[in-house]
Design a protein around this motif. Structure first.
Motif, PDB file in Angstrom:
ATOM      1  N   UNK A 112      12.408  -6.682  54.775  1.00  0.00           N
ATOM      2  CA  UNK A 112      13.570  -7.359  54.199  1.00  0.00           C
ATOM      3  C   UNK A 112      13.977  -6.735  52.865  1.00  0.00           C
ATOM      4  N   UNK A 113      15.297  -6.682  52.617  1.00  0.00           N
ATOM      5  CA  UNK A 113      15.792  -6.085  51.366  1.00  0.00           C
ATOM      6  C   UNK A 113      15.279  -6.887  50.176  1.00  0.00           C
ATOM      7  N   UNK A 114      14.925  -6.145  49.124  1.00  0.00           N
ATOM      8  CA  UNK A 114      14.417  -6.783  47.902  1.00  0.00           C
ATOM      9  C   UNK A 114      15.210  -6.294  46.711  1.00  0.00           C
ATOM     10  N   UNK A 115      15.180  -7.096  45.661  1.00  0.00           N
ATOM     11  CA  UNK A 115      15.720  -6.674  44.371  1.00  0.00           C
ATOM     12  C   UNK A 115      17.218  -6.488  44.385  1.00  0.00           C
ATOM     13  N   UNK A 116      17.685  -5.471  43.643  1.00  0.00           N
ATOM     14  CA  UNK A 116      19.118  -5.286  43.460  1.00  0.00           C
ATOM     15  C   UNK A 116      19.822  -4.857  44.748  1.00  0.00           C
ATOM     16  N   UNK A 117      19.075  -4.333  45.713  1.00  0.00           N
ATOM     17  CA  UNK A 117      19.670  -3.991  47.012  1.00  0.00           C
ATOM     18  C   UNK A 117      20.280  -5.246  47.647  1.00  0.00           C
ATOM     19  N   UNK A 175      24.746  -2.399  40.232  1.00  0.00           N
ATOM     20  CA  UNK A 175      23.431  -2.918  40.642  1.00  0.00           C
ATOM     21  C   UNK A 175      22.482  -1.790  41.047  1.00  0.00           C
ATOM     22  N   UNK A 176      23.061  -0.670  41.489  1.00  0.00           N
ATOM     23  CA  UNK A 176      22.219   0.449  41.925  1.00  0.00           C
ATOM     24  C   UNK A 176      21.902   1.430  40.795  1.00  0.00           C
ATOM     25  N   UNK A 179      19.347  -1.170  35.373  1.00  0.00           N
ATOM     26  CA  UNK A 179      18.313  -2.178  35.566  1.00  0.00           C
ATOM     27  C   UNK A 179      18.759  -3.478  34.907  1.00  0.00           C
ATOM     28  N   UNK A 180      18.811  -4.539  35.674  1.00  0.00           N
ATOM     29  CA  UNK A 180      19.217  -5.827  35.084  1.00  0.00           C
ATOM     30  C   UNK A 180      18.011  -6.676  34.745  1.00  0.00           C
TER      31      UNK A 180
ATOM     32  N   UNK B  74      10.580  -3.093  42.889  1.00  0.00           N
ATOM     33  CA  UNK B  74      11.438  -4.279  42.965  1.00  0.00           C
ATOM     34  C   UNK B  74      12.595  -4.037  43.940  1.00  0.00           C
ATOM     35  N   UNK B  76      13.877  -2.459  47.518  1.00  0.00           N
ATOM     36  CA  UNK B  76      13.453  -1.974  48.835  1.00  0.00           C
ATOM     37  C   UNK B  76      14.144  -0.653  49.220  1.00  0.00           C
TER      38      UNK B  76
END
Lengths: 180, 177
Positions: A112-117, A175-176, A179-180, B74, B76
């Motif tokens: 599953x996608x995590x973080x800013x992705x 977002x990519x 770093x937030x 953090x 993916x």
């Protein structure tokens, strides 16, 4: 025959001394799936990487062209040629970028996608429809201006809808990169 | 006088050492690589390493390995990209070998052999801190890994490549069995 026996004995002796020399990866008890070489995955990863790089560059190009389109937009009048040209070029770059992202192969072992992705994908639910509807309404509004008519209803809001799409698109790019 | 006492106490603590003997296995581990992009930093950690150590009276050999895919950050998407750059589908493991004397110092320098992305490189004199005793001990240190040492193409963002230096922070706990 004696020679052959001697060679076999020497070979087995050297093999045993090599095996006894130290630890190897086999001693650690990893699953076969962890240590498996997967050529099909290599191809998939390379294709995915190439497509996502292309996605990155075309999206940056789209952002630059769309910024130009916004800066050349006039208010309540027929669109300038530069606005139309930058809008068409921006939209082409945007949909090219989107298609690279959609068509990039996913891995079988999908995590599953995590973080800013996650936010990068969520924001697409805003900018994709907004950048589809906004420019279409803009085209229709411009047709009205050309006929000397004032656009009505939703057509009046094409700039606002496109701007929302542009902001969501820019935020998605941020977002990519930051770093937030 | 006080200074002399403090200095001698410090030097005693630095000389603290224990002798390892027997077979050891990795009990817990945390291996983190730190990658610096133009506008952000990525830390990806693996806690799925496995390792063993064999010590006799004179010397020890340790082997620690972790699947490349077990490193998670953090983000993916970034982790999937790293599988491409590190050629993880062809070379799925990161392997670290250490050969040392069985006398383990609290603050020692060690030569580490790292195999990764189809290449091997020895990092010499890597400072490591150890604590514990001959039955259970923890080792901590940072390996100044360069991606170029392993012919790994540096990922880029906004046309700017990441730093070649990708420090690896290692913290491993071994226990005798």
């Amino acid at each position: 025959m004696k020679r052959l026996n001697l060679i076999i004995a020497l070979l087995s002796l050297s093999f045993n001394s090599f095996a006894a020399e130290g630890l190897s990866l086999d001693d650690l008890g990893f699953n076969a799936s962890d240590v498996k070489v997967d050529k099909a995955l290599t191809e998939k990863l390379e294709k995915r990487n190439w497509m996502l790089k292309a996605h990155q560059y075309t999206a940056l190009g789209a952002l630059a062209l769309m910024s130009g389109a916004i800066l050349t937009a006039g208010e309540h009048k027929q669109a300038k040629d530069s606005h139309v040209a930058l809008g068409i070029a921006g939209a082409t770059a945007y949909y090219t970028a989107a298609s690279f992202a959609f068509l990039a192969p996913e891995l079988d072992e999908k995590t599953p996608a995590r973080g800013m992705t996650v936010w990068h994908r969520r924001l697409a639910w805003i900018h994709f429809p907004a950048l589809l509807i906004g420019p279409t309404l803009g085209y229709l509004a411009n047709q009205k201006y050309k006929k000397g008519q004032e656009p009505t209803g939703m057509l009046k809001n094409h700039a606002a809808i496109t701007t929302i799409g542009f902001i969501a698109f820019a935020a998605s790019a941020l977002t990519m990169t930051i770093e937030f | 006088m006080k200074k002399i006492i403090i200095i001698s106490l410090l030097s005693i603590s630095n000389c603290f050492a224990f002798n390892l003997n027997g077979n050891y296995s990795l009990q817990s581990s945390s291996i983190t690589y730190k990658m610096k992009y133009l506008l952000k930093k990525i830390n990806a950690t693996s806690t799925e390493a496995k390792g063993k150590g064999i010590c006799n009276k004179k010397d020890c050999e340790f082997l620690v390995a972790a699947p490349v895919k077990s490193f998670t950050s953090k983000d993916s998407n970034r982790d999937t990209n790293m599988l491409t750059y590190t050629k993880a589908s062809d070379f799925p493991m990161v392997v670290v070998k250490l050969k040392t004397l069985s006398e383990f110092k609290e603050n020692g320098n060690y030569d580490l052999d790292i195999s990764f992305a189809g290449q091997s490189h020895t990092y010499k004199n890597i400072a490591m801190k150890s604590e514990g005793n001959d039955t259970k001990f923890k080792v901590k240190g940072t390996i100044p890994l360069l991606l170029s040492d392993f012919n790994v193409e540096r990922p880029e963002l906004l046309l700017v490549k990441v730093d070649d230096l990708t420090p690896i922070e290692v913290e491993v706990t071994f226990s005798r069995h």
